[in-house]
Design a protein around this motif. Structure first.
Motif, PDB file in Angstrom:
ATOM      1  N   ARG A 180       0.858  -1.182   0.000  1.00  0.00           N
ATOM      2  CA  ARG A 180       0.000   0.000   0.000  1.00  0.00           C
ATOM      3  C   ARG A 180       0.898   1.237   0.000  1.00  0.00           C
ATOM      4  NH1 ARG A 180      -0.597  -2.663   4.688  1.00  0.00           N
ATOM      5  NH2 ARG A 180      -2.630  -3.435   4.051  1.00  0.00           N
ATOM      6  N   GLY A 181       0.367   2.360  -0.436  1.00  0.00           N
ATOM      7  CA  GLY A 181       1.129   3.608  -0.440  1.00  0.00           C
ATOM      8  C   GLY A 181       2.350   3.537  -1.335  1.00  0.00           C
ATOM      9  N   GLU A 182       3.516   3.905  -0.783  1.00  0.00           N
ATOM     10  CA  GLU A 182       4.755   3.948  -1.549  1.00  0.00           C
ATOM     11  C   GLU A 182       5.513   2.626  -1.511  1.00  0.00           C
ATOM     12  OE1 GLU A 182       7.056   7.158  -0.086  1.00  0.00           O
ATOM     13  OE2 GLU A 182       5.592   8.706  -0.625  1.00  0.00           O
ATOM     14  N   PHE A 183       4.882   1.589  -1.004  1.00  0.00           N
ATOM     15  CA  PHE A 183       5.525   0.274  -0.928  1.00  0.00           C
ATOM     16  C   PHE A 183       5.475  -0.362  -2.320  1.00  0.00           C
ATOM     17  CE2 PHE A 183       5.981  -4.186   0.225  1.00  0.00           C
ATOM     18  CZ  PHE A 183       6.925  -4.128   1.232  1.00  0.00           C
ATOM     19  N   ASN A 184       6.591  -0.289  -3.063  1.00  0.00           N
ATOM     20  CA  ASN A 184       6.631  -0.740  -4.451  1.00  0.00           C
ATOM     21  C   ASN A 184       7.201  -2.150  -4.562  1.00  0.00           C
ATOM     22  OD1 ASN A 184       9.440  -0.410  -4.126  1.00  0.00           O
ATOM     23  ND2 ASN A 184       9.357   1.683  -4.947  1.00  0.00           N
ATOM     24  N   ALA A 185       7.400  -2.594  -5.814  1.00  0.00           N
ATOM     25  CA  ALA A 185       7.876  -3.956  -6.059  1.00  0.00           C
ATOM     26  C   ALA A 185       9.274  -4.186  -5.488  1.00  0.00           C
ATOM     27  CB  ALA A 185       7.861  -4.239  -7.569  1.00  0.00           C
ATOM     28  N   GLN A 186      10.153  -3.179  -5.592  1.00  0.00           N
ATOM     29  CA  GLN A 186      11.502  -3.323  -5.050  1.00  0.00           C
ATOM     30  C   GLN A 186      11.479  -3.439  -3.527  1.00  0.00           C
ATOM     31  OE1 GLN A 186      14.475  -3.677  -6.789  1.00  0.00           O
ATOM     32  NE2 GLN A 186      15.210  -4.174  -4.730  1.00  0.00           N
ATOM     33  N   SER A 187      10.601  -2.669  -2.891  1.00  0.00           N
ATOM     34  CA  SER A 187      10.455  -2.755  -1.441  1.00  0.00           C
ATOM     35  C   SER A 187       9.996  -4.147  -1.035  1.00  0.00           C
ATOM     36  CB  SER A 187       9.460  -1.706  -0.943  1.00  0.00           C
ATOM     37  OG  SER A 187       9.883  -0.402  -1.264  1.00  0.00           O
ATOM     38  N   ALA A 188       9.014  -4.676  -1.774  1.00  0.00           N
ATOM     39  CA  ALA A 188       8.501  -6.018  -1.477  1.00  0.00           C
ATOM     40  C   ALA A 188       9.583  -7.072  -1.648  1.00  0.00           C
ATOM     41  CB  ALA A 188       7.307  -6.326  -2.380  1.00  0.00           C
ATOM     42  N   GLN A 189      10.376  -6.945  -2.695  1.00  0.00           N
ATOM     43  CA  GLN A 189      11.452  -7.911  -2.948  1.00  0.00           C
ATOM     44  C   GLN A 189      12.488  -7.886  -1.824  1.00  0.00           C
ATOM     45  OE1 GLN A 189      13.590  -7.247  -6.599  1.00  0.00           O
ATOM     46  NE2 GLN A 189      14.701  -9.179  -6.481  1.00  0.00           N
ATOM     47  N   ASN A 190      12.807  -6.694  -1.338  1.00  0.00           N
ATOM     48  CA  ASN A 190      13.773  -6.586  -0.242  1.00  0.00           C
ATOM     49  C   ASN A 190      13.250  -7.237   1.040  1.00  0.00           C
ATOM     50  OD1 ASN A 190      15.639  -5.221  -1.818  1.00  0.00           O
ATOM     51  ND2 ASN A 190      14.950  -3.198  -1.181  1.00  0.00           N
ATOM     52  N   VAL A 191      11.970  -7.021   1.326  1.00  0.00           N
ATOM     53  CA  VAL A 191      11.372  -7.630   2.519  1.00  0.00           C
ATOM     54  C   VAL A 191      11.409  -9.153   2.401  1.00  0.00           C
ATOM     55  CG1 VAL A 191       9.282  -7.873   3.903  1.00  0.00           C
ATOM     56  CG2 VAL A 191       9.896  -5.640   2.970  1.00  0.00           C
ATOM     57  N   VAL A 192      11.085  -9.669   1.226  1.00  0.00           N
ATOM     58  CA  VAL A 192      11.085 -11.120   1.006  1.00  0.00           C
ATOM     59  C   VAL A 192      12.485 -11.691   1.188  1.00  0.00           C
ATOM     60  CG1 VAL A 192      10.758 -12.933  -0.734  1.00  0.00           C
ATOM     61  CG2 VAL A 192       9.049 -11.126  -0.469  1.00  0.00           C
ATOM     62  N   ARG A 193      13.495 -10.970   0.719  1.00  0.00           N
ATOM     63  CA  ARG A 193      14.879 -11.451   0.846  1.00  0.00           C
ATOM     64  C   ARG A 193      15.311 -11.558   2.309  1.00  0.00           C
ATOM     65  NH1 ARG A 193      18.827  -8.211  -3.111  1.00  0.00           N
ATOM     66  NH2 ARG A 193      20.291  -9.785  -2.270  1.00  0.00           N
ATOM     67  N   PHE A 194      14.769 -10.714   3.139  1.00  0.00           N
ATOM     68  CA  PHE A 194      15.025 -10.841   4.580  1.00  0.00           C
ATOM     69  C   PHE A 194      14.109 -11.884   5.220  1.00  0.00           C
ATOM     70  CE2 PHE A 194      16.868  -6.427   4.418  1.00  0.00           C
ATOM     71  CZ  PHE A 194      18.099  -6.754   4.963  1.00  0.00           C
ATOM     72  N   LEU A 195      12.850 -11.883   4.814  1.00  0.00           N
ATOM     73  CA  LEU A 195      11.839 -12.697   5.496  1.00  0.00           C
ATOM     74  C   LEU A 195      12.118 -14.187   5.385  1.00  0.00           C
ATOM     75  CD1 LEU A 195       9.166 -12.917   7.012  1.00  0.00           C
ATOM     76  CD2 LEU A 195       7.975 -12.764   4.810  1.00  0.00           C
ATOM     77  N   ARG A 196      12.475 -14.666   4.213  1.00  0.00           N
ATOM     78  CA  ARG A 196      12.637 -16.108   4.020  1.00  0.00           C
ATOM     79  C   ARG A 196      13.700 -16.717   4.938  1.00  0.00           C
ATOM     80  NH1 ARG A 196      11.446 -16.301  -2.521  1.00  0.00           N
ATOM     81  NH2 ARG A 196       9.357 -17.244  -2.295  1.00  0.00           N
ATOM     82  N   PRO A 197      14.916 -16.215   4.952  1.00  0.00           N
ATOM     83  CA  PRO A 197      15.902 -16.814   5.876  1.00  0.00           C
ATOM     84  C   PRO A 197      15.571 -16.561   7.342  1.00  0.00           C
ATOM     85  CG  PRO A 197      16.844 -14.900   4.771  1.00  0.00           C
ATOM     86  CD  PRO A 197      15.555 -15.194   4.077  1.00  0.00           C
ATOM     87  N   LEU A 198      14.918 -15.428   7.652  1.00  0.00           N
ATOM     88  CA  LEU A 198      14.557 -15.171   9.046  1.00  0.00           C
ATOM     89  C   LEU A 198      13.505 -16.166   9.547  1.00  0.00           C
ATOM     90  CD1 LEU A 198      14.439 -11.254   9.238  1.00  0.00           C
ATOM     91  CD2 LEU A 198      16.077 -12.788  10.349  1.00  0.00           C
ATOM     92  N   MET A 199      12.629 -16.632   8.649  1.00  0.00           N
ATOM     93  CA  MET A 199      11.650 -17.648   9.055  1.00  0.00           C
ATOM     94  C   MET A 199      12.354 -18.971   9.372  1.00  0.00           C
ATOM     95  SD  MET A 199       8.823 -16.084   9.203  1.00  0.00           S
ATOM     96  CE  MET A 199       7.839 -17.499   9.674  1.00  0.00           C
ATOM     97  N   ILE A 200      13.410 -19.291   8.638  1.00  0.00           N
ATOM     98  CA  ILE A 200      14.188 -20.492   8.955  1.00  0.00           C
ATOM     99  C   ILE A 200      14.898 -20.317  10.299  1.00  0.00           C
ATOM    100  CG2 ILE A 200      15.991 -22.068   8.149  1.00  0.00           C
ATOM    101  CD1 ILE A 200      13.435 -22.018   6.465  1.00  0.00           C
ATOM    102  N   CYS A 201      15.280 -19.064  10.604  1.00  0.00           N
ATOM    103  CA  CYS A 201      15.899 -18.789  11.903  1.00  0.00           C
ATOM    104  C   CYS A 201      14.939 -19.087  13.049  1.00  0.00           C
ATOM    105  CB  CYS A 201      16.358 -17.337  11.977  1.00  0.00           C
ATOM    106  SG  CYS A 201      17.808 -16.952  10.967  1.00  0.00           S
ATOM    107  N   LEU A 202      13.636 -18.974  12.796  1.00  0.00           N
ATOM    108  CA  LEU A 202      12.663 -19.339  13.828  1.00  0.00           C
ATOM    109  C   LEU A 202      12.808 -20.808  14.211  1.00  0.00           C
ATOM    110  CD1 LEU A 202       9.271 -17.605  12.892  1.00  0.00           C
ATOM    111  CD2 LEU A 202      10.855 -17.025  14.732  1.00  0.00           C
ATOM    112  N   ILE A 203      13.104 -21.649  13.213  1.00  0.00           N
ATOM    113  CA  ILE A 203      13.260 -23.082  13.479  1.00  0.00           C
ATOM    114  C   ILE A 203      14.552 -23.330  14.255  1.00  0.00           C
ATOM    115  CG2 ILE A 203      13.499 -25.368  12.428  1.00  0.00           C
ATOM    116  CD1 ILE A 203      11.891 -24.341  10.055  1.00  0.00           C
TER     117      ILE A 203
END
Length: 365
Positions: A180-203
Motif C-alpha cells: 500500500r502507499g509507496e511500498f513498491n515492487a523493489q520494497s517487497a522484494q527486499n522484505v522477502v529477501r530478509f523474510l525467508r531466511p529469518l523464518m528459517i531462523c525461527l526453526i
C-alpha cells in the motif's frame, strides 16, 4: 497475579502490527516504533501496579544483603546479558550505513517473524519454564528431561509448519500485509529477501529455547560462562565479517548459521555439566518435522500455481488449508499427532483415544 504480566507480552507483536495496518499511509515506518512504545508503556504500568498492590513492594526503602555466591552469579549473568545485547544490536549498527529502504525492509520482515514468536513461543516458554525450574530445584532430572523434550517438541510442532509455509509464500504474505502507499515492487522484494531466511531462523532458534533458564535453575551459571562467552565472541566476529563483506542481506543467513553454532555449543555444555538432559534430541525431532512439512507443502505449491491470478488472501487461505490437510495425513501414520496429543492431553489421552473410531484409533495407540 504474579504471572499476569505474561499475558501482555503478545502486545509487543500485536500493537505495532495493528497500528501499522491502520496508520501506515500517514506515519510510515514510525508506526512500528509507536506500537512498541505503547506496548511497553502498558506493560510497565501493569507490572508496577501488580508489584505495588499485590506483592506490597516498596519503591522508596530498599535494603538487600546478598550472599557472595549469589553476587557472583548475578555479576556473571549480567555480563552475559550485556554481551547478548551487543550481539543483538551489532547487526543493526552495521546496517545503519546502508540505505533507509534496507533498514525498513528488515524492520517489516522482523515484524512478521517476531509476531509468532511473541504470540506463541514466548507465551509457552514463560509458562513452562516455571515447571522446568521446579523440576530442577527438586533435582528431579528425569521429569526435567521429559518435560523439556516434550515442550521443545511442542514449539517445533507449531513453528516449523508456520516457518516453511511463510518461507515459500513470502511474496504473497508481504503483498497482503504491506502493499500500500509507496511500498513498491523493489520494497517487497527486499522484505522477502530478509523474510525467508529469518523464518528459517525461527526453526533454528527453537532448538534450545530453554537453555538460559535451565542453566540458571540448575545453578550452573558460573560453569556456563566460558561456553557462552566463547559462543558470543564467535557470533560477534561472524556478524561483523559477513555483514561488512557481503552486505545487509547476509545478516539473516549469518543469524541462521550462528543459531546452529550456538545450539551445538550449548549441547557440549549440557553434555558435560547437565548430562541428564538429552539436549541433542530436538535436532532429530526438527529434521523429521521439516521433512514431513516439505512433503506436505508440495500440493499447496501446485495449487498456488493454479491460483496465481486469484486474490492474494484467497490464494494464501486455500493453500494454507491444503497444506494443513496434507500435513495431517502425514502426521497420522508417522505418529506425530499421537506424540503431541499425548503431551497436551496428559491423563485425558486414554479417554480421548477410547472415543475414536477404530479406523483412527490405530494411529493413536
Amino acid at each position: 497475579h504474579i504471572f499476569s504480566i505474561n499475558f501482555l507480552f503478545p502486545l509487543n507483536a500485536l500493537l505495532p502490527m495493528l497500528i501499522m495496518l491502520l496508520f501506515h499511509k500517514v506515519l510510515g515506518i514510525r508506526t512500528m516504533l509507536i506500537g512498541f512504545v505503547f506496548s511497553y508503556f502498558i506493560q510497565i504500568i501493569t507490572c508496577l501496579f501488580i508489584m505495588k498492590k499485590k506483592l506490597n513492594w516498596s519503591f522508596t526503602h530498599i535494603k538487600a544483603n546478598l550472599e557472595s555466591r549469589l553476587k557472583n552469579n548475578i555479576i556473571t549473568n549480567q555480563a552475559l546479558l550485556i554481551l547478548d545485547s551487543i550481539v543483538a544490536l551489532l547487526p543493526f549498527y552495521l546496517m545503519s550505513g546502508f540505505t533507509g529502504g534496507i533498514i525498513s525492509a528488515l524492520s517489516y520482515a522482523k515484524q512478521l517473524t517476531d509476531s509468532p514468536s511473541e504470540i506463541l513461543t514466548l507465551k509457552i516458554t514463560q509458562v513452562y519454564h516455571i515447571q522446568l525450574n521446579e523440576n530442577a530445584s527438586s533435582k528431579d532430572f528425569e521429569a526435567l528431561n521429559n518435560n523439556y523434550l516434550s515442550v521443545n517438541y511442542l514449539l517445533l510442532f507449531l513453528m516449523i509448519p508456520l516457518a516453511l509455509f511463510t518461507c515459500y509464500f513470502a511474496p504473497d504474505i508481504v503483498d497482503l500485509f504491506f502493499k500500500r502507499g509507496e511500498f513498491n515492487a523493489q520494497s517487497a522484494q527486499n522484505v522477502v529477501r530478509f523474510l525467508r531466511p529469518l523464518m528459517i531462523c525461527l526453526i533454528t532458534g527453537m532448538l534450545a529455547p530453554f537453555a538460559a533458564s535451565l542453566i540458571a535453575s540448575t545453578r550452573k551459571i558460573k560453569e556456563s560462562f566460558k561456553y557462552m562467552f566463547f559462543k558470543n565472541i564467535v557470533i560477534l566476529g561472524a556478524m561483523y565479517f559477513f555483514i561488512s563483506r557481503f552486505g545487509p542481506f547476509a545478516y539473516p543467513y549469518t543469524q541462521m548459521g550462528c543459531s546452529l553454532f550456538a545450539y551445538f555449543v550449548v549441547v557440549l555444555f549440557f553434555k558435560r555439566h547437565i548430562p541428564q538432559i538429552k539436549f541433542w534430541l530436538p535436532l532429530k525431532d526438527a529434521v523429521i518435522l521439516v521433512i514431513l512439512n516439505l512433503i506436505a507443502l508440495i500440493p499447496a505449491v501446485f495449487i498456488g500455481g493454479i491460483l496465481q491470478n486469484q486474490n492474494v488472501f484467497i490464494r494464501i487461505f486455500i493453500c494454507g488449508v491444503i497444506f494443513l490437510f496434507a500435513l495431517t495425513l502425514l502426521y497420522l501414520p508417522t505418529k506425530q499427532l499421537k506424540k503431541i496429543l499425548s503431551f497436551l492431553l496428559g491423563s485425558r489421552y486414554q479417554t480421548f483415544t477410547g472415543k475414536l473410531p477404530l479406523t483412527l484409533k490405530k494411529f493413536f495407540i
